[in-house]
Design a protein around this motif. Sequence first.
Motif, PDB file in Angstrom:
ATOM      1  N   LYS A 193       0.860  -1.181   0.000  1.00  0.00           N
ATOM      2  CA  LYS A 193       0.000   0.000   0.000  1.00  0.00           C
ATOM      3  C   LYS A 193       0.896   1.230   0.000  1.00  0.00           C
ATOM      4  O   LYS A 193       1.646   1.453   0.944  1.00  0.00           O
ATOM      5  N   VAL A 194       0.843   1.982  -1.084  1.00  0.00           N
ATOM      6  CA  VAL A 194       1.747   3.124  -1.259  1.00  0.00           C
ATOM      7  C   VAL A 194       0.935   4.386  -1.535  1.00  0.00           C
ATOM      8  O   VAL A 194      -0.206   4.326  -2.027  1.00  0.00           O
ATOM      9  N   LEU A 203       0.632  -0.036 -12.380  1.00  0.00           N
ATOM     10  CA  LEU A 203       0.378  -1.391 -11.909  1.00  0.00           C
ATOM     11  C   LEU A 203      -0.625  -1.434 -10.763  1.00  0.00           C
ATOM     12  O   LEU A 203      -0.974  -2.518 -10.287  1.00  0.00           O
ATOM     13  N   ALA A 204      -1.078  -0.282 -10.307  1.00  0.00           N
ATOM     14  CA  ALA A 204      -2.007  -0.236  -9.181  1.00  0.00           C
ATOM     15  C   ALA A 204      -3.296  -0.991  -9.510  1.00  0.00           C
ATOM     16  O   ALA A 204      -3.832  -0.876 -10.616  1.00  0.00           O
ATOM     17  N   LEU A 205      -3.788  -1.773  -8.550  1.00  0.00           N
ATOM     18  CA  LEU A 205      -5.012  -2.536  -8.761  1.00  0.00           C
ATOM     19  C   LEU A 205      -6.224  -1.602  -8.766  1.00  0.00           C
ATOM     20  O   LEU A 205      -6.261  -0.621  -8.027  1.00  0.00           O
ATOM     21  N   PRO A 206      -7.238  -1.926  -9.583  1.00  0.00           N
ATOM     22  CA  PRO A 206      -8.447  -1.091  -9.629  1.00  0.00           C
ATOM     23  C   PRO A 206      -9.360  -1.364  -8.434  1.00  0.00           C
ATOM     24  O   PRO A 206     -10.506  -1.797  -8.577  1.00  0.00           O
ATOM     25  N   ILE A 207      -8.820  -1.128  -7.245  1.00  0.00           N
ATOM     26  CA  ILE A 207      -9.559  -1.361  -6.006  1.00  0.00           C
ATOM     27  C   ILE A 207      -9.662  -0.043  -5.249  1.00  0.00           C
ATOM     28  O   ILE A 207      -8.668   0.671  -5.071  1.00  0.00           O
ATOM     29  N   VAL A 208     -10.847   0.271  -4.804  1.00  0.00           N
ATOM     30  CA  VAL A 208     -11.063   1.512  -4.074  1.00  0.00           C
ATOM     31  C   VAL A 208     -10.526   1.368  -2.654  1.00  0.00           C
ATOM     32  O   VAL A 208     -10.882   0.445  -1.918  1.00  0.00           O
ATOM     33  N   THR A 209      -9.641   2.276  -2.270  1.00  0.00           N
ATOM     34  CA  THR A 209      -9.088   2.288  -0.918  1.00  0.00           C
ATOM     35  C   THR A 209      -9.306   3.684  -0.331  1.00  0.00           C
ATOM     36  O   THR A 209      -9.874   4.559  -0.977  1.00  0.00           O
ATOM     37  N   ARG A 210      -8.807   3.877   0.877  1.00  0.00           N
ATOM     38  CA  ARG A 210      -8.945   5.202   1.462  1.00  0.00           C
ATOM     39  C   ARG A 210      -8.127   6.221   0.660  1.00  0.00           C
ATOM     40  O   ARG A 210      -7.179   5.866  -0.030  1.00  0.00           O
ATOM     41  N   SER A 211      -8.505   7.442   0.724  1.00  0.00           N
ATOM     42  CA  SER A 211      -7.937   8.499  -0.109  1.00  0.00           C
ATOM     43  C   SER A 211      -6.410   8.518  -0.074  1.00  0.00           C
ATOM     44  O   SER A 211      -5.789   8.464   0.984  1.00  0.00           O
ATOM     45  N   GLY A 212      -5.818   8.597  -1.274  1.00  0.00           N
ATOM     46  CA  GLY A 212      -4.371   8.756  -1.373  1.00  0.00           C
ATOM     47  C   GLY A 212      -3.577   7.478  -1.272  1.00  0.00           C
ATOM     48  O   GLY A 212      -2.350   7.505  -1.266  1.00  0.00           O
ATOM     49  N   ILE A 213      -4.237   6.310  -1.218  1.00  0.00           N
ATOM     50  CA  ILE A 213      -3.539   5.033  -1.092  1.00  0.00           C
ATOM     51  C   ILE A 213      -3.892   4.142  -2.277  1.00  0.00           C
ATOM     52  O   ILE A 213      -5.046   4.045  -2.689  1.00  0.00           O
ATOM     53  N   GLN A 214      -2.871   3.486  -2.840  1.00  0.00           N
ATOM     54  CA  GLN A 214      -3.094   2.533  -3.917  1.00  0.00           C
ATOM     55  C   GLN A 214      -2.382   1.221  -3.602  1.00  0.00           C
ATOM     56  O   GLN A 214      -1.405   1.193  -2.850  1.00  0.00           O
ATOM     57  N   ILE A 215      -2.890   0.140  -4.159  1.00  0.00           N
ATOM     58  CA  ILE A 215      -2.344  -1.197  -3.917  1.00  0.00           C
ATOM     59  C   ILE A 215      -1.529  -1.600  -5.137  1.00  0.00           C
ATOM     60  O   ILE A 215      -2.052  -1.685  -6.251  1.00  0.00           O
ATOM     61  N   VAL A 216      -0.241  -1.860  -4.904  1.00  0.00           N
ATOM     62  CA  VAL A 216       0.690  -2.142  -5.993  1.00  0.00           C
ATOM     63  C   VAL A 216       1.391  -3.479  -5.747  1.00  0.00           C
ATOM     64  O   VAL A 216       1.834  -3.754  -4.623  1.00  0.00           O
ATOM     65  N   PRO A 217       1.499  -4.347  -6.748  1.00  0.00           N
ATOM     66  CA  PRO A 217       2.197  -5.622  -6.580  1.00  0.00           C
ATOM     67  C   PRO A 217       3.685  -5.409  -6.332  1.00  0.00           C
ATOM     68  O   PRO A 217       4.306  -4.546  -6.967  1.00  0.00           O
ATOM     69  N   ASN A 218       4.257  -6.193  -5.404  1.00  0.00           N
ATOM     70  CA  ASN A 218       5.696  -6.095  -5.164  1.00  0.00           C
ATOM     71  C   ASN A 218       6.450  -7.049  -6.094  1.00  0.00           C
ATOM     72  O   ASN A 218       5.843  -7.695  -6.964  1.00  0.00           O
ATOM     73  N   SER A 219       7.746  -7.138  -5.921  1.00  0.00           N
ATOM     74  CA  SER A 219       8.565  -7.941  -6.841  1.00  0.00           C
ATOM     75  C   SER A 219       8.188  -9.416  -6.803  1.00  0.00           C
ATOM     76  O   SER A 219       8.263 -10.111  -7.820  1.00  0.00           O
ATOM     77  N   ASN A 220       7.773  -9.924  -5.643  1.00  0.00           N
ATOM     78  CA  ASN A 220       7.376 -11.332  -5.545  1.00  0.00           C
ATOM     79  C   ASN A 220       6.087 -11.590  -6.319  1.00  0.00           C
ATOM     80  O   ASN A 220       5.937 -12.630  -6.968  1.00  0.00           O
TER      81      ASN A 220
END
Length: 252
Positions: A193-194, A203-220
């Motif tokens: 969460k970045v 690469l951020a997933l199209p998922i609604v999160t709290r303002s200003g946060i996006q979910i991004v896959p890591n190297s694994n």
Amino acid sequence: MKVKTFFIGLIASFGLALTFVVVYPYMSMRNQQGFAYEDEDGNKKIYVPADSHHKKGEQIYRQENCQACHTQVVRNSEAGSEIFRADWAGYQFTDADGDVILDSRRESTMSDYRDEFASIGERRNGPDLMNYGVRIKVQVAKANLANKKAIDAGEMKPFTADELIYLRLYNPRIVEMKGMKSICASNKHLFDKVPNAGQGSPLALPIVTRSGIQIVPNSNAKALKDYLLGKDHDQVLPEGLSKAQTPETEAK
């Protein structure tokens, strides 16, 4: 019986079994040189299976214990043929007249396993993954074709195989197929969460999160995605190397 004779016999018994069950098969299979065959025109060729290029993804796959619920094998006829199981054993493509132009459906062969350790799997609590890479590309193509008008009108973006795999890794319940509820464990630890800076990560997933946060896959997550996308063992093999689809076997 003398103790010495007993131990010699014991060592010989285990030694012979180890030699013929483990050592000899390993020595004979570890350096495959290819399969010699002739094509339809009589030309002599050699089929050499491709090596795996996703070593890290393979390690993550085992680390997450994916093989506990997923197999990677299309069974042969003696074990209950799965050549005609939709998606698992490959695809049959026809032209506008209904004539078959490509039929890649076949059972698994020894040459398909090019990973450091063959993750054949323990059980099928989830679908078989032998041809997962091909299957998901076909699913994405069908989804984009079904939504072609909306995509052309700019009302939605086309799906990608990468995006679909990431969504399923993050939460398998987000994307479910054929109305079946997935029991697969979520792998949210493979995502970060970045802060959403600027235009955000592509690469951020199209998922609604709290303002200003996006979910991004890591190297694994990226390595595991590449590994799964590379599961495309439906190449048409030379005659004699695999029990391929034929009209006679289909009739049975």
